[in-house]
Enzyme design. Structure first.
Site, PDB file in Angstrom:
ATOM      1  N   LYS A 104       0.088  13.320  -8.173  1.00 26.44           N
ATOM      2  CA  LYS A 104      -0.585  12.634  -7.064  1.00 26.44           C
ATOM      3  C   LYS A 104      -0.610  11.149  -7.355  1.00 26.44           C
ATOM      4  O   LYS A 104      -1.031  10.725  -8.437  1.00 26.44           O
ATOM      5  CB  LYS A 104      -2.025  13.173  -6.946  1.00 26.44           C
ATOM      6  CG  LYS A 104      -2.824  12.569  -5.824  1.00 26.44           C
ATOM      7  CD  LYS A 104      -2.618  13.324  -4.530  1.00 26.44           C
ATOM      8  CE  LYS A 104      -3.012  12.535  -3.310  1.00 26.44           C
ATOM      9  NZ  LYS A 104      -1.947  11.637  -2.793  1.00 26.44           N
ATOM     10  N   GLN A 125      -2.522   6.420 -13.551  1.00 27.19           N
ATOM     11  CA  GLN A 125      -2.997   7.411 -12.578  1.00 27.19           C
ATOM     12  C   GLN A 125      -3.469   8.693 -13.275  1.00 27.19           C
ATOM     13  O   GLN A 125      -4.355   9.375 -12.774  1.00 27.19           O
ATOM     14  CB  GLN A 125      -1.833   7.722 -11.618  1.00 27.19           C
ATOM     15  CG  GLN A 125      -2.247   8.298 -10.287  1.00 27.19           C
ATOM     16  CD  GLN A 125      -2.642   7.247  -9.260  1.00 27.19           C
ATOM     17  OE1 GLN A 125      -2.033   6.193  -9.192  1.00 27.19           O
ATOM     18  NE2 GLN A 125      -3.654   7.519  -8.458  1.00 27.19           N
ATOM     19  N   LYS A 128      -7.116   7.958 -14.197  1.00 25.52           N
ATOM     20  CA  LYS A 128      -7.892   7.734 -12.969  1.00 25.52           C
ATOM     21  C   LYS A 128      -8.139   9.058 -12.241  1.00 25.52           C
ATOM     22  O   LYS A 128      -9.265   9.376 -11.873  1.00 25.52           O
ATOM     23  CB  LYS A 128      -7.113   6.783 -12.061  1.00 25.52           C
ATOM     24  CG  LYS A 128      -7.816   6.466 -10.767  1.00 25.52           C
ATOM     25  CD  LYS A 128      -6.930   5.711  -9.812  1.00 25.52           C
ATOM     26  CE  LYS A 128      -6.147   4.629 -10.502  1.00 25.52           C
ATOM     27  NZ  LYS A 128      -5.777   3.528  -9.652  1.00 25.52           N
ATOM     28  N   LYS A 140       3.663   8.389  -9.391  1.00 27.96           N
ATOM     29  CA  LYS A 140       3.722   7.145  -8.621  1.00 27.96           C
ATOM     30  C   LYS A 140       5.174   6.951  -8.221  1.00 27.96           C
ATOM     31  O   LYS A 140       6.079   7.430  -8.913  1.00 27.96           O
ATOM     32  CB  LYS A 140       3.257   5.962  -9.489  1.00 27.96           C
ATOM     33  CG  LYS A 140       2.852   4.747  -8.689  1.00 27.96           C
ATOM     34  CD  LYS A 140       1.415   4.820  -8.226  1.00 27.96           C
ATOM     35  CE  LYS A 140       1.076   3.693  -7.292  1.00 27.96           C
ATOM     36  NZ  LYS A 140      -0.345   3.658  -6.957  1.00 27.96           N
ATOM     37  N   GLY A 179      -0.160   5.972   0.082  1.00 30.20           N
ATOM     38  CA  GLY A 179       0.259   4.571   0.204  1.00 30.20           C
ATOM     39  C   GLY A 179      -0.068   3.750  -1.030  1.00 30.20           C
ATOM     40  O   GLY A 179      -0.728   4.213  -1.954  1.00 30.20           O
ATOM     41  N   ASP A 180       0.423   2.539  -1.054  1.00 31.12           N
ATOM     42  CA  ASP A 180       0.096   1.534  -2.078  1.00 31.12           C
ATOM     43  C   ASP A 180       0.574   0.209  -1.483  1.00 31.12           C
ATOM     44  O   ASP A 180       0.711   0.109  -0.246  1.00 31.12           O
ATOM     45  CB  ASP A 180       0.801   1.873  -3.407  1.00 31.12           C
ATOM     46  CG  ASP A 180       0.285   1.039  -4.582  1.00 31.12           C
ATOM     47  OD1 ASP A 180      -0.785   1.346  -5.114  1.00 31.12           O
ATOM     48  OD2 ASP A 180       0.949   0.045  -4.961  1.00 31.12           O
ATOM     49  N   THR A 224     -10.712   3.037  -1.053  1.00 35.03           N
ATOM     50  CA  THR A 224     -10.539   2.331  -2.330  1.00 35.03           C
ATOM     51  C   THR A 224     -11.462   1.111  -2.383  1.00 35.03           C
ATOM     52  O   THR A 224     -12.184   0.905  -3.367  1.00 35.03           O
ATOM     53  CB  THR A 224      -9.067   1.912  -2.537  1.00 35.03           C
ATOM     54  OG1 THR A 224      -8.237   3.054  -2.326  1.00 35.03           O
ATOM     55  CG2 THR A 224      -8.840   1.372  -3.932  1.00 35.03           C
ATOM     56  N   ASN A 255      -5.056  -3.594   2.111  1.00 36.45           N
ATOM     57  CA  ASN A 255      -5.955  -2.459   2.289  1.00 36.45           C
ATOM     58  C   ASN A 255      -7.185  -2.534   1.384  1.00 36.45           C
ATOM     59  O   ASN A 255      -8.326  -2.482   1.856  1.00 36.45           O
ATOM     60  CB  ASN A 255      -5.165  -1.163   2.037  1.00 36.45           C
ATOM     61  CG  ASN A 255      -6.067   0.049   2.036  1.00 36.45           C
ATOM     62  OD1 ASN A 255      -6.632   0.414   1.017  1.00 36.45           O
ATOM     63  ND2 ASN A 255      -6.253   0.644   3.189  1.00 36.45           N
ATOM     64  N   SER A 392      -8.255  10.911  -1.123  1.00 39.45           N
ATOM     65  CA  SER A 392      -6.967  11.578  -0.890  1.00 39.45           C
ATOM     66  C   SER A 392      -7.072  13.057  -1.260  1.00 39.45           C
ATOM     67  O   SER A 392      -6.566  13.930  -0.543  1.00 39.45           O
ATOM     68  CB  SER A 392      -5.869  10.945  -1.741  1.00 39.45           C
ATOM     69  OG  SER A 392      -5.290   9.855  -1.067  1.00 39.45           O
TER      70      SER A 392
HETATM   71  P1  NDP Z   1      -1.479  -3.953   0.409  1.00 38.89           P
HETATM   72  O1  NDP Z   1      -0.014  -4.034   0.514  1.00 38.89           O
HETATM   73  O2  NDP Z   1      -2.252  -3.419   1.530  1.00 38.89           O
HETATM   74  O3  NDP Z   1      -2.080  -5.379   0.029  1.00 38.89           O
HETATM   75  C1  NDP Z   1      -1.678  -6.076  -1.106  1.00 38.89           C
HETATM   76  C2  NDP Z   1      -2.252  -7.481  -1.031  1.00 38.89           C
HETATM   77  O4  NDP Z   1      -1.987  -8.157  -2.260  1.00 38.89           O
HETATM   78  C3  NDP Z   1      -1.635  -8.325   0.069  1.00 38.89           C
HETATM   79  O5  NDP Z   1      -2.570  -9.253   0.525  1.00 38.89           O
HETATM   80  C4  NDP Z   1      -0.472  -9.007  -0.668  1.00 38.89           C
HETATM   81  O6  NDP Z   1      -0.059 -10.217  -0.060  1.00 38.89           O
HETATM   82  C5  NDP Z   1      -1.112  -9.261  -2.012  1.00 38.89           C
HETATM   83  N1  NDP Z   1      -0.066  -9.293  -3.050  1.00 38.89           N
HETATM   84  C6  NDP Z   1       0.912  -8.386  -3.269  1.00 38.89           C
HETATM   85  N2  NDP Z   1       1.687  -8.769  -4.288  1.00 38.89           N
HETATM   86  C7  NDP Z   1       1.195  -9.935  -4.720  1.00 38.89           C
HETATM   87  C8  NDP Z   1       1.568 -10.830  -5.745  1.00 38.89           C
HETATM   88  N3  NDP Z   1       2.627 -10.593  -6.522  1.00 38.89           N
HETATM   89  N4  NDP Z   1       0.806 -11.948  -5.916  1.00 38.89           N
HETATM   90  C9  NDP Z   1      -0.271 -12.172  -5.118  1.00 38.89           C
HETATM   91  N5  NDP Z   1      -0.659 -11.363  -4.128  1.00 38.89           N
HETATM   92  C10 NDP Z   1       0.064 -10.269  -3.941  1.00 38.89           C
HETATM   93  O7  NDP Z   1      -1.768  -3.100  -0.935  1.00 38.89           O
HETATM   94  P2  NDP Z   1      -3.100  -2.352  -1.369  1.00 38.89           P
HETATM   95  O8  NDP Z   1      -4.277  -3.115  -0.915  1.00 38.89           O
HETATM   96  O9  NDP Z   1      -2.953  -0.932  -1.012  1.00 38.89           O
HETATM   97  O10 NDP Z   1      -2.983  -2.429  -2.964  1.00 38.89           O
HETATM   98  C11 NDP Z   1      -3.490  -3.525  -3.713  1.00 38.89           C
HETATM   99  C12 NDP Z   1      -3.684  -3.105  -5.149  1.00 38.89           C
HETATM  100  O11 NDP Z   1      -4.616  -2.011  -5.212  1.00 38.89           O
HETATM  101  C13 NDP Z   1      -2.434  -2.608  -5.884  1.00 38.89           C
HETATM  102  O12 NDP Z   1      -2.534  -2.945  -7.241  1.00 38.89           O
HETATM  103  C14 NDP Z   1      -2.528  -1.100  -5.731  1.00 38.89           C
HETATM  104  O13 NDP Z   1      -1.797  -0.423  -6.735  1.00 38.89           O
HETATM  105  C15 NDP Z   1      -4.033  -0.912  -5.899  1.00 38.89           C
HETATM  106  N6  NDP Z   1      -4.565   0.336  -5.382  1.00 38.89           N
HETATM  107  C16 NDP Z   1      -4.402   0.683  -4.070  1.00 38.89           C
HETATM  108  C17 NDP Z   1      -4.965   1.843  -3.591  1.00 38.89           C
HETATM  109  C18 NDP Z   1      -4.927   2.207  -2.152  1.00 38.89           C
HETATM  110  O14 NDP Z   1      -5.608   3.166  -1.781  1.00 38.89           O
HETATM  111  N7  NDP Z   1      -4.197   1.501  -1.310  1.00 38.89           N
HETATM  112  C19 NDP Z   1      -5.650   2.787  -4.496  1.00 38.89           C
HETATM  113  C20 NDP Z   1      -5.849   2.278  -5.846  1.00 38.89           C
HETATM  114  C21 NDP Z   1      -5.284   1.120  -6.247  1.00 38.89           C
HETATM  115  P3  NDP Z   1       1.130 -10.224   1.023  1.00 38.89           P
HETATM  116  O15 NDP Z   1       0.490  -9.823   2.320  1.00 38.89           O
HETATM  117  O16 NDP Z   1       1.620 -11.618   0.994  1.00 38.89           O
HETATM  118  O17 NDP Z   1       2.145  -9.244   0.553  1.00 38.89           O
END
Ligand code: NDP
Length: 460
Positions: A104, A125, A128, A140, A179-180, A224, A255, A392
């Site tokens: 997962k 993961q 977690k 992943k 998603g991620d 999250t 997200n 999830s």
């Molecule tokens: P999204 O794609 O929804 O958002 C990511 C955000 O981070 C965007 O604002 C993006 O900017 C920014 N970003 C991405 N890459 C970079 C970078 N290299 N430098 C600076 N900013 C960056 O992703 P999520 O919110 O889903 O995920 C964010 C983090 O949370 C990740 O580490 C993910 O693994 C973790 N996570 C997510 C979960 C989930 O349920 N979605 C669960 C647990 C962890 P831009 O719009 O410019 O791309």
């Protein structure tokens, strides 16, 4: 401090030697995989006292087994862009461990995706997912495809080609993606639709994070970010602090960030800054979340646009300096290694009280040490952002039962899960000699759950 008996000294030495030996092996096997090595180093550092008390884990080769994925799948994804040109990306799925349940973990679409990033995410993961207390293993996946600037049809063609290959490896009882970064409701919708088409029926449980109108759980999108704030609230409560009237800086505007901001605001905080990968916005009076959502979710534009709607706010190009903004609570919610030691020094100098990791591994090891050394409350990602995968798992349960819980029911369960994770981390840290160290607590509590299952399931 109590003096160790000669036997205890010997047990410690054996544990240290074991951890040292396995880390050297992991390094030798994966010399190029910096992120994976960083993630294993952090876990290994926490586990020394566990091995000293539980030689059976060494005898069962748990660390050697736990650092080699069950399997890594890598494949070509060819698709056609709107101009009729053939494009080729690389797809991945790392199925790391299934001792607690089906693999997962999310799918990430971002140009930086490579084997090391996939492996570190899948490895984290394991712990977690174990912490959530739900029956889920760890995986992943993703691709170096960049959804930014692509039309809806291009995203659809890419995801269908990606799923044509991934199809062979996933299923409701084997591996359940979500998603991620770069993978939201649109991408999941296309992939879920294509999976069902290939399957020749309807398999609700093969994906989580689906649209609630089409088999998803209410509250999953928010889980999250909300879970992160619930976890940090528990940590603050123990120090007689809370979100009310605090100044909060959040990185990202995707997200996790969006719903961390919304919950922090609901609890009375002022969120003064957020970012995307190009730069950050800052407004002393507080960010307007509806504008952020419109720009990022509806218009799919850059955060820079915010100042068009709110000229009183400031936009700064580049992300690193966001941590120089004075705040009480910092929530890195964008990506790995976005908060360096230098950023941690700026946060400490400006009097930060707590840091909660919303993204996976956003703080470098040196940054974490600096924050902890200076008495900053620190909530590690494995525990603090586990709310997403916990909901999830709830989505999987609802799909199996063919029913759906209300938003309130899901939220209540999420709050319970986050409180339990927090308590388990505190207790594990205490029991293994590092009181208040939630990094160690999370690593140890997650490890024990999966290690016990691995011992029980025999050597494989
Ligand atoms: P999204 O794609 O929804 O958002 C990511 C955000 O981070 C965007 O604002 C993006 O900017 C920014 N970003 C991405 N890459 C970079 C970078 N290299 N430098 C600076 N900013 C960056 O992703 P999520 O919110 O889903 O995920 C964010 C983090 O949370 C990740 O580490 C993910 O693994 C973790 N996570 C997510 C979960 C989930 O349920 N979605 C669960 C647990 C962890 P831009 O719009 O410019 O791309």
């Amino acid at each position: 401090m109590t003096k160790l008996t000669p036997m205890e000294q010997e047990q410690r030495k054996q544990a240290n030697d074991y951890v040292h030996k396995v880390y050297a092996l992991v390094k030798q096997r994966n010399p190029e995989e910096q992120e994976f090595l960083q993630a294993t180093r952090e876990i290994f550092d926490s586990l020394r006292p566990v091995f000293a008390q539980h030689p059976e884990y060494m005898e069962n080769g748990i660390l050697e087994r736990l650092t080699e994925p069950d399997r890594t799948i890598s494949f070509r994804v060819a698709w056609e862009d709107d101009k009729g040109r053939v494009r080729v990306n690389r797809g991945f799925r790392v199925q790391f461990n299934s001792d607690l349940g089906p693999y997962k973990g999310g799918l990430r679409f971002h140009p930086s995706v490579n084997n090391s990033i996939m492996k570190f995410l899948a490895f984290e993961q394991i712990f977690k997912n174990a912490l959530t207390g739900q029956p889920i293993g760890a995986g992943k996946g993703g691709s170096d495809f960049d959804p930014k600037g692509k039309s809806d049809r291009e995203v659809m063609r890419f995801t269908q080609s990606f799923m044509t290959e991934l199809y062979k490896h996933i299923g409701p009882n084997t591996d359940v993606p979500a998603g991620d970064i770069g993978v939201g409701a649109r991408e999941i919708g296309y992939m879920f639709g294509h999976y069902n088409r290939m399957f020749g029926g309807y398999q609700a449980g093969v994906f989580t994070g689906k649209d609630p109108a089409h088999g998803g759980s209410l509250g999953r999108t928010e889980a999250t970010g909300h879970g992160l704030v619930y976890f940090v609230s528990e940590m603050l409560k123990d120090a007689d602090l809370d979100f009310k009237d605090s100044r909060v800086v959040v990185s990202g505007s995707g997200n996790v960030s969006t719903y961390a901001m919304s919950k922090a605001m609901e609890l009375g905080a002022t969120v003064v800054a957020c970012s995307d990968s190009s730069g950050y916005i800052y407004d002393e009076r507080g960010i307007d979340l509806e504008t952020v959502k419109r720009i990022k979710q509806v218009e799919r534009k850059r955060i820079k646009e915010y100042t068009k709607y709110h000229p009183e706010a400031t936009y700064v190009e580049g992300c690193a300096h966001i941590w120089e903004i004075p705040c009480d609570i910092a929530l890195p919610c964008a990506t790995q290694n976005e908060l360096s030691k230098q950023s941690a020094e700026a946060l400490v100098a400006n009097g930060v009280k707590a840091v909660g990791e919303g993204a996976n591994m956003p703080c470098s090891i040196e940054a974490i040490h600096h924050l902890q050394k200076n008495g900053v409350l620190f909530a590690p990602a494995k525990a603090a952002n586990a709310g997403g995968v916990a909901v999830s798992a709830m989505e999987m349960s609802q799909n199996s039962m063919r029913l759906s819980w209300t938003t309130e029911e899901v939220d209540e369960r999420l709050q319970d899960v986050m409180k339990t994770i927090y308590t388990n981390c505190v207790e594990a840290a205490d029991r293994y000699g590092s009181p208040n160290n939630l990094v160690k607590g999370a690593n140890i509590a997650g490890f024990l759950k999966v290690a016990n299952a691995m011992v029980a399931h025999g050597i494989h």
